[in-house]
Design an enzyme around this catalytic site. Structure first.
Site, mmCIF file in Angstrom:
data_model
loop_
_atom_site.group_PDB
_atom_site.id
_atom_site.type_symbol
_atom_site.label_atom_id
_atom_site.label_comp_id
_atom_site.label_asym_id
_atom_site.label_seq_id
_atom_site.Cartn_x
_atom_site.Cartn_y
_atom_site.Cartn_z
ATOM 1 N N SER A 25 68.773 -65.607 59.738
ATOM 2 C CA SER A 25 68.828 -66.411 58.508
ATOM 3 C C SER A 25 70.039 -66.015 57.664
ATOM 4 O O SER A 25 70.770 -66.871 57.159
ATOM 5 C CB SER A 25 67.560 -66.199 57.669
ATOM 6 O OG SER A 25 66.454 -66.725 58.335
ATOM 7 N N GLY A 97 67.559 -75.340 63.793
ATOM 8 C CA GLY A 97 67.072 -76.117 62.643
ATOM 9 C C GLY A 97 67.732 -75.642 61.363
ATOM 10 O O GLY A 97 68.075 -76.443 60.483
ATOM 11 N N SER A 170 58.964 -74.428 53.198
ATOM 12 C CA SER A 170 60.079 -74.401 54.146
ATOM 13 C C SER A 170 61.377 -73.994 53.453
ATOM 14 O O SER A 170 61.889 -74.694 52.578
ATOM 15 C CB SER A 170 60.273 -75.782 54.781
ATOM 16 O OG SER A 170 61.566 -75.859 55.349
ATOM 17 N N GLN A 172 64.198 -73.868 54.902
ATOM 18 C CA GLN A 172 65.284 -74.750 55.345
ATOM 19 C C GLN A 172 65.398 -75.950 54.417
ATOM 20 O O GLN A 172 66.503 -76.340 54.027
ATOM 21 C CB GLN A 172 65.041 -75.201 56.782
ATOM 22 C CG GLN A 172 65.162 -74.043 57.775
ATOM 23 C CD GLN A 172 64.891 -74.456 59.203
ATOM 24 O OE1 GLN A 172 64.558 -75.609 59.479
ATOM 25 N NE2 GLN A 172 65.018 -73.520 60.123
ATOM 26 N N ASP A 322 57.624 -67.122 61.574
ATOM 27 C CA ASP A 322 58.243 -66.904 62.888
ATOM 28 C C ASP A 322 57.551 -65.800 63.697
ATOM 29 O O ASP A 322 57.905 -65.563 64.853
ATOM 30 C CB ASP A 322 59.728 -66.554 62.726
ATOM 31 C CG ASP A 322 60.527 -67.765 62.247
ATOM 32 O OD1 ASP A 322 60.045 -68.897 62.398
ATOM 33 O OD2 ASP A 322 61.626 -67.562 61.701
ATOM 34 N N ARG A 353 54.304 -74.288 68.705
ATOM 35 C CA ARG A 353 53.911 -72.890 68.959
ATOM 36 C C ARG A 353 52.418 -72.653 68.880
ATOM 37 O O ARG A 353 51.915 -71.737 69.533
ATOM 38 C CB ARG A 353 54.656 -71.950 68.006
ATOM 39 C CG ARG A 353 56.105 -71.803 68.370
ATOM 40 C CD ARG A 353 56.781 -70.700 67.598
ATOM 41 N NE ARG A 353 58.206 -70.683 67.933
ATOM 42 C CZ ARG A 353 59.165 -70.301 67.122
ATOM 43 N NH1 ARG A 353 58.872 -69.890 65.905
ATOM 44 N NH2 ARG A 353 60.427 -70.324 67.526
HETATM 45 C C1 S3P Z 1 64.434 -70.312 58.440
HETATM 46 C C2 S3P Z 1 63.302 -70.846 57.907
HETATM 47 C C3 S3P Z 1 62.070 -71.079 58.676
HETATM 48 C C4 S3P Z 1 62.081 -70.309 59.983
HETATM 49 C C5 S3P Z 1 63.386 -70.395 60.704
HETATM 50 C C6 S3P Z 1 64.507 -69.854 59.833
HETATM 51 C C7 S3P Z 1 65.611 -70.133 57.577
HETATM 52 O O1 S3P Z 1 61.959 -72.464 58.958
HETATM 53 O O2 S3P Z 1 61.042 -70.762 60.820
HETATM 54 O O3 S3P Z 1 63.341 -69.670 61.912
HETATM 55 O O4 S3P Z 1 66.540 -69.387 57.932
HETATM 56 O O5 S3P Z 1 65.649 -70.754 56.501
HETATM 57 P P1 S3P Z 1 61.297 -73.492 57.904
HETATM 58 O O6 S3P Z 1 62.086 -73.452 56.692
HETATM 59 O O7 S3P Z 1 61.357 -74.837 58.574
HETATM 60 O O8 S3P Z 1 59.882 -73.012 57.726
#
Ligand code: S3P
Length: 439
Positions: A25, A97, A170, A172, A322, A353
């Site tokens: 991240s 993602g 989330s 992200q 995760d 998952r």
């Molecule tokens: C992440 C946020 C998580 C996580 C991903 C990394 C990030 O996803 O599962 O592996 O770096 O912001 P979500 O924001 O979709 O939950």
């Protein structure tokens, strides 16, 4: 070339000190923010995995140069308006993602349409969760089936600030909107269910115009248009999500002890520690310190003599998202039935998952009851696998692969696990570290 591993039998006891790969991240966020900086940013211990390489390639397509050497990565930012690219650009987010969703936030003012593609797994994932709020700024999107990649983003020169309520937990989605806010005049206000806060911490460290008010169950974030991003020199700490595999392996092995050095223990990421401690695993943080807003420590884990089942509070879900797959292995050895609920987001990852958890646990001989967003795991403290288990066709999900390796080493059996290359996504040194534990 053989793209599988065979594991036959449990791991011997070990007492070791290890270092796992850099935080994914933080690595991706560092690449994206450095691509906007006025000048050269340098990172040490950047995770050199496929997700991060895809990030470096993405900014290269946007005209931003980087150099990776053995000891450091340099990014030559040209300022907030420094992206230069030709028409008909396609960016490949590969399996990531985080890259895909965060980068879209930075592209809402693009002057030419940009197409984004991804691999088979990413192309199954929901991008409307970011395209819908980002459209409110004024950007336009064309998505495959209104939902997924490939997509095209059409930027706007007349962006308006937005109010956005992030309800999934989330990071992200939240970060994508923060990046949109950086590009937009006026106050963008985000009310966000708690989730990892690395974007906020990096932006704050860089003195960017972001204000965060932390409430009990959510954060209120106010962001205005950034005028400048300073270059950011950063030493990336190790990833707690990668550490998780070794934390669980140690907890499940007999008479073993492990010290994992320099791990990012940001409290928005340590759900696994809270959960495993409740289940009776001994974990201690040593040498705790703060680095550029993030908390770092060495993590000491000891084998658990007995493991308790857990009714896992959903408020821990976002900070553990995760790590659930590998935590379920601990539940498989617990005395009693463990229950994990409100896990809808788990089926939105690189593979579904929650479905994979059921498949793996059942193959191991563990009874489960699942719904579309929950799982009950009937633990067996005497679990010892003797049969053959084959795991394949899991959309090359790195965390499915690594969870199965830990299951094999913890419970025995003869496992054939396909797609070992999937570790390159987030944790290229995974198998080497396993190998070294056995020496
Ligand atoms: C992440 C946020 C998580 C996580 C991903 C990394 C990030 O996803 O599962 O592996 O770096 O912001 P979500 O924001 O979709 O939950």
């Amino acid at each position: 070339m053989t793209n599988f591993v065979i594991i036959d039998g449990k791991l011997n006891r070990f007492k070791k000190t290890i270092t796992v790969d850099g935080d994914k991240s933080l690595s991706i966020r560092w690449v994206l923010l450095s691509s906007l900086a006025n000048g050269v940013s340098k990172a040490k211990n950047l995770l050199i995995s496929e997700d991060v390489i895809a990030s470096l390639k993405a900014i290269k397509k946007l005209g931003i140069k980087s150099i990776v050497t053995k000891n450091e990565c340099k990014i030559f930012g040209k300022g907030l308006d420094g992206y230069r690219y030709k028409k008909n650009l396609t960016i490949d987010a590969k399996n990531s993602g985080t890259l895909g969703r965060l980068l879209l936030g930075l592209l809402i003012n693009t002057s030419f349409p940009i197409r984004m593609i991804g691999d088979r797994s990413l192309s199954k994932r929901d991008f409307s969760r970011v395209s819908l709020p980002l459209s409110k700024f004024g950007a336009k999107f064309k998505l495959n089936n209104n939902k997924s990649l490939p997509l095209t983003i059409f930027g706007s020169s007349k962006l308006k600030p937005i109010k956005y309520f992030e309800k999934r937990g989330s990071a992200q989605c939240k970060s994508s909107i923060i990046f949109g806010g950086i590009r937009t005049n006026g106050k963008t206000i985000i009310k966000a269910k708690k989730s990892r806060n690395h974007t906020e911490l990096m932006c704050k460290y860089l003195n960017m115009p972001i204000i965060i008010k932390s409430k009990k169950n959510y954060d209120e974030i106010c962001i205005t248009k950034a005028k400048i991003v300073k270059p950011l020199n950063y030493t990336i700490p190790s990833d707690i999500s990668s550490s998780a595999f070794f934390i669980v392996l140690t907890a499940l092995s007999s008479n073993s002890k492990l010290l994992i050095k320099n791990v990012n223990i940001n409290s928005s990421r340590t759900g696994i520690i809270t959960i495993l401690k409740k289940m009776g695993v001994k974990i201690i943080f040593k040498n705790q310190r703060i680095y550029k807003g993030e908390s770092i420590a060495d993590i000491l884990i000891k084998s658990a003599k007995s493991i308790k089942s857990i009714n896992c509070p959903s408020k821990l879900n976002s900070g553990t998202i995760d790590e659930f797959l590998v935590i379920f292995l601990v539940a498989a050895k617990a005395k009693g039935v463990s229950y994990f609920k409100n896990l809808n987001e788990l089926n939105q990852k690189e593979s579904p998952r929650l479905e994979w958890a059921k498949i793996i646990l059942n193959k191991m001989g563990i009874k489960t009851i699942t719904t579309k967003d929950s799982i009950k795991i009937f633990g067996n403290p005497e679990l010892y696998i003797k049969k053959k288990i084959v795991i394949r066709n899991f959309l090359k999900d790195h965390r499915v692969f690594m969870t199965c390796v830990i299951a094999a080493l913890s419970f025995g059996g003869r496992w054939k696990i396909y797609d070992k290359d999937s570790t390159k996504t987030s944790f290229p040194n995974f198998l080497k570290i396993i190998h070294d534990l056995n020496k």
